[in-house]
Scaffold this active site. Structure first.
Site, mmCIF file in Angstrom:
data_model
loop_
_atom_site.group_PDB
_atom_site.id
_atom_site.type_symbol
_atom_site.label_atom_id
_atom_site.label_comp_id
_atom_site.label_asym_id
_atom_site.label_seq_id
_atom_site.Cartn_x
_atom_site.Cartn_y
_atom_site.Cartn_z
ATOM 1 N N LYS A 37 0.812 -1.175 -0.048
ATOM 2 C CA LYS A 37 -0.150 -0.192 -0.012
ATOM 3 C C LYS A 37 0.812 1.328 0.054
ATOM 4 O O LYS A 37 2.174 1.293 0.259
ATOM 5 C CB LYS A 37 -0.867 0.029 1.321
ATOM 6 C CG LYS A 37 -0.259 0.053 2.592
ATOM 7 C CD LYS A 37 -1.010 -0.138 3.868
ATOM 8 C CE LYS A 37 -0.181 -0.234 5.026
ATOM 9 N NZ LYS A 37 -1.068 -0.491 6.242
ATOM 10 N N ARG A 135 -10.721 -0.103 15.067
ATOM 11 C CA ARG A 135 -10.660 0.841 13.659
ATOM 12 C C ARG A 135 -11.326 0.108 12.901
ATOM 13 O O ARG A 135 -12.748 0.106 13.108
ATOM 14 C CB ARG A 135 -9.000 0.611 13.585
ATOM 15 C CG ARG A 135 -8.680 2.062 12.545
ATOM 16 C CD ARG A 135 -7.203 1.835 12.269
ATOM 17 N NE ARG A 135 -6.674 0.977 11.398
ATOM 18 C CZ ARG A 135 -5.262 0.621 11.037
ATOM 19 N NH1 ARG A 135 -4.508 1.245 11.335
ATOM 20 N NH2 ARG A 135 -5.061 -0.527 10.315
ATOM 21 N N HIS A 167 -6.572 -6.929 13.206
ATOM 22 C CA HIS A 167 -5.369 -6.276 13.100
ATOM 23 C C HIS A 167 -5.092 -6.132 14.691
ATOM 24 O O HIS A 167 -5.839 -5.302 15.284
ATOM 25 C CB HIS A 167 -5.410 -5.161 12.262
ATOM 26 C CG HIS A 167 -4.173 -4.426 12.065
ATOM 27 N ND1 HIS A 167 -3.244 -4.913 11.137
ATOM 28 C CD2 HIS A 167 -3.876 -3.102 11.980
ATOM 29 C CE1 HIS A 167 -2.142 -4.265 10.939
ATOM 30 N NE2 HIS A 167 -2.515 -2.929 11.415
ATOM 31 N N ARG A 223 0.909 -10.921 6.969
ATOM 32 C CA ARG A 223 0.577 -9.769 6.334
ATOM 33 C C ARG A 223 1.975 -8.775 6.576
ATOM 34 O O ARG A 223 1.316 -7.544 7.096
ATOM 35 C CB ARG A 223 -0.552 -8.881 6.408
ATOM 36 C CG ARG A 223 -1.865 -9.729 6.245
ATOM 37 C CD ARG A 223 -2.971 -8.780 6.332
ATOM 38 N NE ARG A 223 -3.194 -8.024 7.551
ATOM 39 C CZ ARG A 223 -3.667 -8.234 8.792
ATOM 40 N NH1 ARG A 223 -4.481 -9.559 8.746
ATOM 41 N NH2 ARG A 223 -3.717 -7.623 9.595
ATOM 42 N N TYR A 267 15.682 30.255 8.696
ATOM 43 C CA TYR A 267 14.570 31.044 9.300
ATOM 44 C C TYR A 267 14.594 30.922 10.851
ATOM 45 O O TYR A 267 14.527 29.993 11.597
ATOM 46 C CB TYR A 267 13.194 30.542 8.983
ATOM 47 C CG TYR A 267 12.820 30.565 7.481
ATOM 48 C CD1 TYR A 267 12.961 31.745 6.792
ATOM 49 C CD2 TYR A 267 12.600 29.401 6.790
ATOM 50 C CE1 TYR A 267 12.576 31.742 5.479
ATOM 51 C CE2 TYR A 267 12.120 29.639 5.548
ATOM 52 C CZ TYR A 267 12.236 30.767 4.832
ATOM 53 O OH TYR A 267 11.778 31.037 3.422
ATOM 54 N N CYS A 314 13.286 24.225 5.745
ATOM 55 C CA CYS A 314 12.507 25.184 5.112
ATOM 56 C C CYS A 314 11.569 24.312 3.950
ATOM 57 O O CYS A 314 11.868 23.227 3.945
ATOM 58 C CB CYS A 314 13.395 26.220 4.330
ATOM 59 S SG CYS A 314 14.506 26.951 5.278
ATOM 60 N N ASP A 316 11.833 23.985 0.648
ATOM 61 C CA ASP A 316 12.933 23.423 -0.387
ATOM 62 C C ASP A 316 14.288 23.011 -0.022
ATOM 63 O O ASP A 316 14.958 22.499 -0.932
ATOM 64 C CB ASP A 316 12.883 24.469 -1.659
ATOM 65 C CG ASP A 316 11.621 25.146 -1.664
ATOM 66 O OD1 ASP A 316 10.405 24.460 -1.855
ATOM 67 O OD2 ASP A 316 11.373 26.589 -1.646
HETATM 68 C C1 LIG Z 1 -0.429 -1.551 7.006
HETATM 69 C C2 LIG Z 1 -1.063 -2.820 7.352
HETATM 70 C C3 LIG Z 1 -0.230 -4.014 7.398
HETATM 71 C C4 LIG Z 1 1.201 -4.049 7.385
HETATM 72 O O1 LIG Z 1 1.674 -3.431 8.543
HETATM 73 P P1 LIG Z 1 3.189 -3.327 8.868
HETATM 74 O O2 LIG Z 1 3.355 -2.776 10.463
HETATM 75 O O3 LIG Z 1 4.003 -2.516 7.765
HETATM 76 O O4 LIG Z 1 3.748 -4.686 8.758
HETATM 77 C C5 LIG Z 1 -0.847 -5.059 7.677
HETATM 78 N N1 LIG Z 1 -2.125 -5.211 7.789
HETATM 79 C C6 LIG Z 1 -2.911 -3.975 7.718
HETATM 80 C C7 LIG Z 1 -4.522 -4.092 7.870
HETATM 81 C C8 LIG Z 1 -2.309 -2.799 7.368
HETATM 82 O O5 LIG Z 1 -2.998 -1.731 7.427
#
Ligand SMILES: *Cc1c(COP(=O)(O)O)cnc(C)c1O
Length: 379
Positions: A37, A135, A167, A223, A267, A314, A316
């Protein structure tokens, strides 16, 4: 093509991505979904996905359908899940491209079923349960209705439930008590789903931290995301898990100048050298993803040593105080990289800027060009 060196460049080592994937795949000895992602966490979606597949990833995971469609448009045919599905998602496009999707709620199943009817395809569907992150996912109270809707759709041939998943909130703190609680809620949810006839779905829970530290969360599929790119999800040394950071962030000095002690730099004059010195101006800033919070803190390799940014970052550009080192305009400086050649690591930057390396690599971009090196996945 111009032969001039790039002003500011992200160099991404595809062989590192493949080797990291292979190391994780071997560690878990079960199917692995490489998470690509957010433009592969800033590493480049398509080349990174191909490198992860070359390293042995069994599937790819992305947040949104558009990311999945971009992979398909590039010719990537691996199993692919897009899990962040909002109302009105283009499931017709997803199903047509053979992209697996996920539902958090009964209305989500209904939208997927509608797309299955439109396309004449059977949707490969994952069901997400909220085991305590609060979530995505159905709460344990909502879960039986979600399972019933999906089981009905499966009986009708509109969907095939191929995943049951959740998750973790605290995978990066492997002894945290929430992990056992989330596992218990997850396993109860799996039992409810199996009792409703969803027996073939794979269970998946583990992100990178869980993939390296929590074997009891591996179930049928892991994952990992950040670990694929070689960063340690626990904030330590990735080499401990056989991982190698894939991204190096570098730039060419734009200008140097000799200045007397006491000048104010950038700055607000938050930095002043105590002796006569050389300042080196680096042409990247917060518009390119360098956090302003790195001002006066984050280290940069320049002239053979790591030196903190002098004064404010800054939009840039930022400035380095390189002392009497013979740094010249056009010289290469390194913001972060694997850390094996004297350069700082993304973890050092994260500590300096009060953030996590995930945010740094995912946001770096702007006017940096990206160059992939290595051959994994390119042939
Ligand atoms: C981003 C994400 C992952 C991967 O997480 P990492 O901590 O980068 O391994 C796995 N599952 C879900 C649902 C995520 O949003």
């Amino acid at each position: 093509m111009s032969s001039a060196p790039a002003r500011a460049e992200l160099v991404v080592d595809l062989d590192a991505i493949a080797a990291n994937t292979a190391a994780l795949r071997e560690r878990v000895d079960r199917p692995l979904m490489a998470v690509v992602k957010a433009d592969a966490y800033g590493h480049g979606l398509v080349p990174s996905a191909r490198a992860a597949l070359a390293g042995g990833a069994d599937a790819l995971g992305v947040a949104v359908v558009e990311e999945a469609l971009a992979l398909r448009a590039a010719g990537v045919t691996a199993p692919l899940l897009a899990w962040l599905n909002a109302p009105g998602e283009d499931y017709v496009a997803a199903l047509t491209a053979d992209v697996e999707v996920s539902a958090n709620a009964v209305w989500g199943v209904e939208e997927v079923v509608a797309a299955a009817r439109t396309t004449g395809r059977t949707a490969r569907l994952h069901l997400k349960v909220d085991t305590g992150l609060s979530r995505g996912g159905a709460t344990p109270d909502e879960w039986p209705a979600l399972v019933a809707a999906a089981a009905g759709a499966q009986a009708d041939g509109a969907v095939e439930v191929v995943g049951l998943w959740s998750h973790l909130a605290y995978a990066d703190a492997p002894t945290h008590p929430t992990i056992g609680r989330q596992k218990a809620v997850f396993e109860e949810a799996v039992t409810v789903a199996r009792d409703a006839g969803l027996r073939d779905a794979r269970r998946h829970l583990a992100n990178s931290a869980a993939t390296v530290a929590l074997p009891e969360t591996w179930y049928d599929l892991v994952r990992p995301g950040i670990a694929i790119y070689g960063l340690d999800p626990l904030g330590g040394d990735p080499a401990a898990y056989g991982l190698r950071p894939a991204m190096t962030v570098e730039a060419r000095v734009m200008l140097t100048k000799r200045v007397p002690a006491g000048v104010g730099v950038s700055y607000g004059h938050t930095y002043s050298p105590s002796t006569e010195t050389t300042l080196a101006v680096v042409p990247v800033g917060y518009a390119d993803g360098i956090p302003r919070a790195a001002s006066n803190r984050a280290p940069v390799l320049a002239g053979g040593a790591q030196r903190p940014i002098a004064g404010r970052v800054c939009m840039d550009q930022f400035v380095l105080d390189v002392g009497d080192a013979p740094v010249r305009a056009g010289d290469r400086v390194v913001l972060w990289g694997p850390g094996t050649d004297g350069e700082p690591t993304a973890q050092q930057w994260a500590d300096a800027a009060d953030t996590i390396h995930y945010e740094l690599v995912a946001r770096i971009g702007g006017r940096f060009t990206r160059r992939h090196v290595g051959t994994a996945g390119t042939v």
